[in-house]
Motif scaffolding. Structure first.
Motif: not given
Length: 305
Positions: A19-26, A233-242, A277-285
């Motif tokens: 999933g981290a491969s999608m990070g740049p586009e997010a 992870p309560g703040v940043a859920p979109g990670v692979g190893t929280p 693993l994110d919620i509506r791109n909130q970790t990218a934001e």
């Protein structure tokens, strides 16, 4: 205007979770380029580097996907060195944290050529200091610090013109809270400065950052390698190893503002953002908000003194 180059490295070959491969586009969807331009940055998007896919193969000889990890890091090494040589700040958008081997190897070579002091701040829940002998999984995103200190496969420890790429005194870890016993031994034997979560709890984030930046001056090249699982992870859920028990949003924003205030920032990794693993791109934001602070956006109302 300050020049910055966004370098996308869309791979998760070093990680255990896809999933981290999608990070740049997010990050692009979250408006990273627009946000930095609003900070008076002259932003150029290098696009995404090309590299092999993830074979999802088992470990061989103590490593998973060594050839693929090497290919990605060689491509990133070249792109980072080109960006630095052009006088621009490289911001690597990962991708998993194995990519820091390539980016930091290029930064170190650049600094040596200019006889400039290098300081790496490693913001992470993990020490990333496993070796082939100690890694329980063979995942190379758990080995970049060890590789940069010369402990790893030759194709990764010798990306730059000398090896080891870093001396232990050039690395400071912040936010650590999940460490294997062998990693703890490695970090202590090498004398790496570590501000783990207990230290942050006891000292407070402001004092930790003041201490970590105490030896940084105008002649220092400061490299920030920021893993999104540094945050709770309560703040940043979109990670692979929280890992629970990480810094809050405000503590992390304070880190970014103090880094901006020091005036020495010269290169950045932003890694382990996992949109799957994110919620509506909130970790990218959130990542974009933190980068805005890193590049000068401040919550300070009073005049700086």
């Amino acid at each position: 205007m300050r020049g910055i180059t966004l370098i996308g490295a869309p791979t998760d070959v070093g990680a255990s979770v896809l999933g981290a491969s999608m990070g740049p586009e997010a990050l692009r969807i979250a408006g990273i380029a627009q946000a930095l331009r609003a900070r008076d940055m002259k932003v150029f998007d290098y696009g995404n580097l090309l590299g092999p896919g993830n074979p999802q193969a088992p470990a061989e000889g103590g490593f998973r996907h060594l050839d693929e990890v090497t290919a990605w890091n060689r491509a990133l090494f070249a792109a980072t060195l080109d960006t630095l040589s052009a006088g621009r700040l490289p911001l690597m958008m990962g991708g998993d944290h194995c990519l820091a081997i390539g980016s930091i190897s290029a930064v170190a070579q650049h600094c040596r050529a200019r006889q400039q002091r290098l300081k790496v701040l490693w913001f992470d829940a993990h020490a990333d200091s496993n070796t082939p002998a100690s890694s329980p999984s063979g995942n190379l995103h758990g080995m970049p610090v060890a590789c940069l200190l010369g402990h790893g496969p030759e194709q990764l420890t010798h990306l730059a013109d000398t090896s080891p790429v870093l001396a232990p005194r050039e690395v400071t870890m912040i936010g650590i809270r999940s460490v294997d016993p062998a990693e703890r031994q490695f970090v202590n034997e090498h004398g790496i400065d570590v501000y783990d979560m207990r230290t942050i709890d006891e000292m407070g984030m402001r004092a930790v950052m003041q201490s970590a930046l105490a030896d940084v001056d105008a002649g220092t090249h400061l490299h920030v390698s920021f893993d999104m699982d540094f945050l709770d992870p309560g703040v940043a859920p979109g990670v692979g190893t929280p890992v629970r028990g990480g810094p809050t949003y405000r503590e992390t924003q304070l880190c970014m503002e103090m880094l901006a205030d020091c005036g020495a920032l010269a290169s950045v990794d932003l890694v382990e953002l996992n949109p799957a693993l994110d919620i509506r791109n909130q970790t990218a934001e959130l990542a974009v908000e933190l980068l805005e602070s890193l590049f000068g956006k401040s919550t300070l109302m009073r005049e700086k003194r």
